[in-house]
Write a protein that holds these residues in place. Structure first.
Motif, mmCIF file in Angstrom:
data_model
loop_
_atom_site.group_PDB
_atom_site.id
_atom_site.type_symbol
_atom_site.label_atom_id
_atom_site.label_comp_id
_atom_site.label_asym_id
_atom_site.label_seq_id
_atom_site.Cartn_x
_atom_site.Cartn_y
_atom_site.Cartn_z
ATOM 1 N N LEU A 157 6.118 11.782 7.404
ATOM 2 C CA LEU A 157 5.821 12.270 8.758
ATOM 3 C C LEU A 157 4.338 12.588 8.897
ATOM 4 C CD1 LEU A 157 8.887 14.611 9.510
ATOM 5 C CD2 LEU A 157 8.420 12.338 10.461
ATOM 6 N N GLY A 158 3.748 13.161 7.852
ATOM 7 C CA GLY A 158 2.320 13.447 7.886
ATOM 8 C C GLY A 158 1.479 12.195 7.967
ATOM 9 N N GLU A 159 1.855 11.169 7.206
ATOM 10 C CA GLU A 159 1.116 9.895 7.252
ATOM 11 C C GLU A 159 1.221 9.256 8.636
ATOM 12 O OE1 GLU A 159 -0.763 8.692 4.994
ATOM 13 O OE2 GLU A 159 -0.239 9.821 3.196
ATOM 14 N N VAL A 160 2.411 9.308 9.224
ATOM 15 C CA VAL A 160 2.599 8.742 10.577
ATOM 16 C C VAL A 160 1.747 9.502 11.586
ATOM 17 C CG1 VAL A 160 4.274 8.423 12.443
ATOM 18 C CG2 VAL A 160 4.904 7.856 10.094
ATOM 19 N N LEU A 161 1.711 10.826 11.461
ATOM 20 C CA LEU A 161 0.914 11.640 12.374
ATOM 21 C C LEU A 161 -0.565 11.295 12.265
ATOM 22 C CD1 LEU A 161 0.749 13.952 14.407
ATOM 23 C CD2 LEU A 161 0.607 15.545 12.470
ATOM 24 N N ILE A 162 -1.051 11.109 11.038
ATOM 25 C CA ILE A 162 -2.456 10.743 10.836
ATOM 26 C C ILE A 162 -2.766 9.413 11.525
ATOM 27 C CG2 ILE A 162 -4.116 9.943 9.112
ATOM 28 C CD1 ILE A 162 -3.158 11.975 7.238
ATOM 29 N N LYS A 163 -1.895 8.429 11.311
ATOM 30 C CA LYS A 163 -2.132 7.109 11.902
ATOM 31 C C LYS A 163 -2.159 7.178 13.425
ATOM 32 C CE LYS A 163 -0.450 4.205 8.128
ATOM 33 N NZ LYS A 163 0.513 3.176 7.700
ATOM 34 N N ARG A 164 -1.250 7.973 13.996
ATOM 35 C CA ARG A 164 -1.224 8.094 15.457
ATOM 36 C C ARG A 164 -2.476 8.780 15.981
ATOM 37 N NH1 ARG A 164 4.853 9.303 17.785
ATOM 38 N NH2 ARG A 164 5.814 7.396 16.989
ATOM 39 N N LEU A 165 -2.915 9.818 15.277
ATOM 40 C CA LEU A 165 -4.129 10.503 15.703
ATOM 41 C C LEU A 165 -5.346 9.592 15.602
ATOM 42 C CD1 LEU A 165 -3.614 14.038 14.107
ATOM 43 C CD2 LEU A 165 -3.702 13.506 16.540
ATOM 44 N N LEU A 224 0.808 -1.212 0.000
ATOM 45 C CA LEU A 224 0.000 0.000 0.000
ATOM 46 C C LEU A 224 0.845 1.268 0.000
ATOM 47 C CD1 LEU A 224 -2.790 -0.974 2.573
ATOM 48 C CD2 LEU A 224 -2.937 -0.990 0.083
ATOM 49 N N VAL A 225 2.152 1.141 0.282
ATOM 50 C CA VAL A 225 3.025 2.319 0.375
ATOM 51 C C VAL A 225 3.053 3.131 -0.922
ATOM 52 C CG1 VAL A 225 5.412 3.086 0.696
ATOM 53 C CG2 VAL A 225 4.426 1.385 2.242
ATOM 54 N N PRO A 226 3.171 2.501 -2.110
ATOM 55 C CA PRO A 226 3.194 3.311 -3.344
ATOM 56 C C PRO A 226 1.964 4.196 -3.514
ATOM 57 C CG PRO A 226 3.881 1.065 -3.827
ATOM 58 C CD PRO A 226 3.373 1.069 -2.412
ATOM 59 N N PHE A 227 0.851 3.800 -2.913
ATOM 60 C CA PHE A 227 -0.381 4.573 -2.985
ATOM 61 C C PHE A 227 -0.218 5.946 -2.339
ATOM 62 C CE2 PHE A 227 -4.834 5.492 -1.718
ATOM 63 C CZ PHE A 227 -5.422 5.390 -2.959
ATOM 64 N N MET A 228 0.702 6.049 -1.356
ATOM 65 C CA MET A 228 0.879 7.289 -0.612
ATOM 66 C C MET A 228 1.972 8.179 -1.190
ATOM 67 S SD MET A 228 0.540 5.807 3.285
ATOM 68 C CE MET A 228 1.889 4.634 3.104
ATOM 69 N N LEU A 229 2.772 7.671 -2.114
ATOM 70 C CA LEU A 229 3.918 8.414 -2.633
ATOM 71 C C LEU A 229 3.563 9.099 -3.955
ATOM 72 C CD1 LEU A 229 6.744 5.806 -1.949
ATOM 73 C CD2 LEU A 229 6.046 7.736 -0.512
ATOM 74 N N PRO A 230 4.110 10.287 -4.199
ATOM 75 C CA PRO A 230 3.843 10.982 -5.471
ATOM 76 C C PRO A 230 4.469 10.239 -6.640
ATOM 77 C CG PRO A 230 4.742 12.485 -3.800
ATOM 78 C CD PRO A 230 4.927 11.092 -3.280
ATOM 79 N N ALA A 231 3.678 9.933 -7.653
ATOM 80 C CA ALA A 231 4.184 9.180 -8.800
ATOM 81 C C ALA A 231 5.235 9.965 -9.577
ATOM 82 C CB ALA A 231 3.021 8.805 -9.728
ATOM 83 N N PHE A 232 5.112 11.303 -9.606
ATOM 84 C CA PHE A 232 6.067 12.067 -10.404
ATOM 85 C C PHE A 232 7.456 12.060 -9.759
ATOM 86 C CE2 PHE A 232 4.841 15.384 -7.435
ATOM 87 C CZ PHE A 232 5.966 16.172 -7.296
ATOM 88 N N ILE A 233 7.525 11.905 -8.427
ATOM 89 C CA ILE A 233 8.833 11.769 -7.777
ATOM 90 C C ILE A 233 9.431 10.408 -8.116
ATOM 91 C CG2 ILE A 233 10.011 11.571 -5.541
ATOM 92 C CD1 ILE A 233 8.240 13.742 -4.470
ATOM 93 N N GLY A 234 8.585 9.376 -8.164
ATOM 94 C CA GLY A 234 9.058 8.070 -8.618
ATOM 95 C C GLY A 234 9.565 8.122 -10.045
ATOM 96 N N ALA A 235 8.843 8.856 -10.906
ATOM 97 C CA ALA A 235 9.283 9.004 -12.301
ATOM 98 C C ALA A 235 10.626 9.715 -12.363
ATOM 99 C CB ALA A 235 8.234 9.781 -13.093
ATOM 100 N N LEU A 236 10.802 10.708 -11.514
ATOM 101 C CA LEU A 236 12.084 11.426 -11.463
ATOM 102 C C LEU A 236 13.217 10.483 -11.070
ATOM 103 C CD1 LEU A 236 13.278 14.324 -11.668
ATOM 104 C CD2 LEU A 236 12.897 14.538 -9.213
ATOM 105 N N ALA A 237 12.953 9.609 -10.088
ATOM 106 C CA ALA A 237 13.977 8.649 -9.655
ATOM 107 C C ALA A 237 14.335 7.685 -10.773
ATOM 108 C CB ALA A 237 13.480 7.886 -8.430
ATOM 109 N N TRP A 238 13.322 7.169 -11.471
ATOM 110 C CA TRP A 238 13.592 6.220 -12.556
ATOM 111 C C TRP A 238 14.249 6.887 -13.751
ATOM 112 C CZ3 TRP A 238 14.116 1.341 -11.928
ATOM 113 C CH2 TRP A 238 13.456 0.709 -10.877
ATOM 114 N N LYS A 239 14.002 8.174 -13.934
ATOM 115 C CA LYS A 239 14.737 8.922 -14.955
ATOM 116 C C LYS A 239 16.233 8.935 -14.612
ATOM 117 C CE LYS A 239 15.249 13.597 -16.830
ATOM 118 N NZ LYS A 239 14.710 14.976 -16.857
ATOM 119 N N MET A 240 16.561 9.123 -13.348
ATOM 120 C CA MET A 240 17.961 9.124 -12.919
ATOM 121 C C MET A 240 18.600 7.747 -13.041
ATOM 122 S SD MET A 240 17.421 11.378 -9.470
ATOM 123 C CE MET A 240 16.677 13.029 -9.532
#
Length: 563
Positions: free
Chosen positions: A548-556, A104-120
């Motif tokens: 950090l935001g996702e962790v904060l949500i889960k804790r709340l 489920l982790v990829p669901f929370m990550l921005p796809a365009f940052i992943g695209a940037l990583a794979w471009k590199m």
């Protein structure tokens, strides 16, 4: 008694009127202007011009690319999502619960940052993996060209397959195993049962998830922009971006953009209609009143190999891109080997504390996220209260308008906001932070409505009626009873809006001005300008903020549930 009724009537009408005003201003007007500009020319309804625009080579090619990419991503994402959902729900795979969370982790990550990583990693000449195969292993050319249809499909599959995974794993866990048990008693082996009974029973969920992948793939801007534009691969959102930003807002470019946006809206509506039809037909097939634990398929000798397959997939989709972003962000110059002498924290310090561009982008994203989350949270409470608790005519229209932006691509919302608030109708917000704020409110209103409506459903009407019978005004009942009881829903709505707003790109990239870049826009423009190490460093900072935001949500959420 009559004064109390009149007061209640006045309050109800005031809340209804306020709800209508909010949704008309931020949703209805921008959406209507898109269709108006697409089909209305020189005071006349004109379909021939629309056909002419759609037949232009670049428009026709973008439409074809959108179809090819969305079909490819849907096909691969459905296979991957269904396979892993079956693996973690119907087999004795080791560490199934952990694997389910990791998928489920990829669901929370921005796809365009992943695209940037794979471009590199996989750009033909400078990608680290390709360079390793050429320089070290002696390959004549790159192992894989990420600037291709296959590359875009591969990257989007990594981040969109959870749509199918979530739907199918949920269906498999809720499924009545009676038919499977009957087939097993009749002598069928588990693989035959899976192929002939299990998969057909969960097919509605598979198709529903597949349609969601198609919807999001059609609307994706970031992945195609990072990996496709360089080689001339445009889809509808990226062509809209090019038309708006490279043609200085000319009439022809705006007209073409509205026609393309109309195509996206019609496509999204068709996809959502098909999804609803499929779910309506399939819902009754798999859920029964009794609860049994289906027999797990014993993987035997395949347990370790399949576990390794899961770990390798997670490594390639989550770990490798994330590590690459942070490592490249720490390089003195892009292209240097990852050695101690070439790594530094200077880029991160410069991004955070010295460079005005990125400091402003971080500030803009945080302030826009907080402001839009607060405004949309409170507006959502008002509108949800009218929809859930009040008996007034027209509240069905309110619900439709509130959910509409969730059903259409972000580029459509951005274009509608440009048409509405760029000075033609007396208010010019273009190139200001306010136009992005209005677009965010429209884009995320559905999140607030969903969270607050769910909370309001749990507040019994008798509580407000008792307060009213005791002499409290409607406002006192709302302030003293309703708001405190729905506060958890309001908090959930706040974070459901704040986190996506932090990483948003598709809306912001069409609306930003010289001083209103957001984090997503800054990462994208830095990459476009060739500032690879700085774009990677800012992307790494963005990932930290998101996690950090996702962790904060889960804790709340966990804290509230335990309380």
């Amino acid at each position: 008694m009559s004064s109390r009724s009149d007061s209640r009537f006045g309050t109800s009408q005031l809340l209804f009127g306020l709800s209508v005003a909010i949704l008309v201003i931020v949703v209805a007007v921008p959406m209507l202007l898109i269709f108006f500009n697409a089909f209305w020319v020189d005071g006349h309804f004109n379909v021939l011009d629309v056909v002419k625009i759609l037949r232009q080579p670049e428009t026709y090619k973008a439409l074809g690319n959108s179809l090819v990419l969305s079909v490819g991503v849907t096909f691969t994402g459905t296979i991957v999502g269904t396979f892993f959902a079956w693996l973690v729900t119907r087999t004795d795979l080791p560490f199934k619960k952990t694997m389910k969370l990791l998928f489920l982790v990829p669901f929370m990550l921005p796809a365009f940052i992943g695209a940037l990583a794979w471009k590199m990693l996989l750009s033909p000449r400078a990608g680290y993996i390709n360079r390793f195969f050429i320089d070290v292993l002696g390959f004549d050319g790159p192992l894989f060209n990420i600037y291709s249809y296959a590359g875009i499909i591969l990257v989007e599959t990594m981040y969109l397959f959870p749509f199918v995974f979530i739907q199918v794993s949920g269906a498999l866990e809720r499924m009545d195993p009676t038919l499977e048990e009957s087939a097993r008693i009749s002598g069928a082996d588990l693989l035959t049962i899976t192929r002939k009974i299990t998969i057909p029973l969960v097919m509605p969920s598979i198709l529903s998830g597949a349609l969601l992948i198609m919807l999001y793939s059609m609307a994706h801007f970031g992945t195609v922009a990072v990996l496709g534009i360089e080689t001339g691969i445009y889809n509808i959102p990226t062509l809209i971006y090019e038309k708006i930003h490279q043609s200085a807002g000319s009439f022809d470019s705006i007209r073409t953009a509205t026609v393309l946006a109309t195509v996206l809206v019609i496509t999204a509506a068709l996809i959502l209609w098909l999804q609803n039809r499929i779910l309506d037909k399939g819902r009754y097939q798999i859920i029964a009143g009794k609860s049994f634990r289906p027999t797990e398929l014993k993987l035997r000798g395949l347990r370790v190999p399949l576990l390794m397959l899961c770990l390798v997939y997670i490594g390639f989709t989550i770990v490798l891109p994330t590590v690459t972003i942070f490592m490249v962000g720490g390089l003195k110059t892009y292209g240097l080997p990852f050695t101690i002498e070439n790594l530094t924290l200077t880029n991160y310090r410069y991004i955070l504390f010295e460079w005005d561009l990125t400091r402003d982008a971080i500030w803009n994203s945080i302030s826009l996220g907080l402001t839009s989350a607060l405004i949309t949270m409170f507006a959502g409470v008002i509108i949800a209260y009218v929809i859930v608790k009040m008996k007034v005519r027209g509240k069905g229209l309110l619900e439709f308008l509130g959910m509409l932006p969730f059903s259409v691509p972000g580029s459509v919302i951005a274009l509608g906001v440009i048409l509405a608030w760029s000075g033609k109708y007396g208010i010019n917000l273009y190139n200001t932070v306010w136009i992005i704020l209005v677009a965010y409110i429209a884009r995320y209103m559905a999140f607030s409505l969903k969270a607050n409506s769910a909370a309001l459903e749990q507040v019994h009407d008798s509580l407000v009626e008792a307060a009213r019978a005791s002499g409290a005004t409607m406002w006192q009942a709302l302030k003293g009873i309703v708001i405190p009881l729905v506060r958890p829903g309001m908090v959930a709505a706040f974070f459901l809006i704040f986190l996506p707003a932090l990483r948003e790109l598709t809306v912001s990239v069409l609306l930003y001005g010289p001083t209103t870049r957001t984090i997503g826009v800054a990462i994208y423009t830095l990459n476009e300008d060739g500032e690879t190490v700085y774009s990677a460093a800012l992307a790494g900072i963005a990932l930290i903020i998101i996690v950090l935001g996702e962790v904060l949500i889960k804790r709340l959420v966990t804290g509230k549930n335990s309380a």
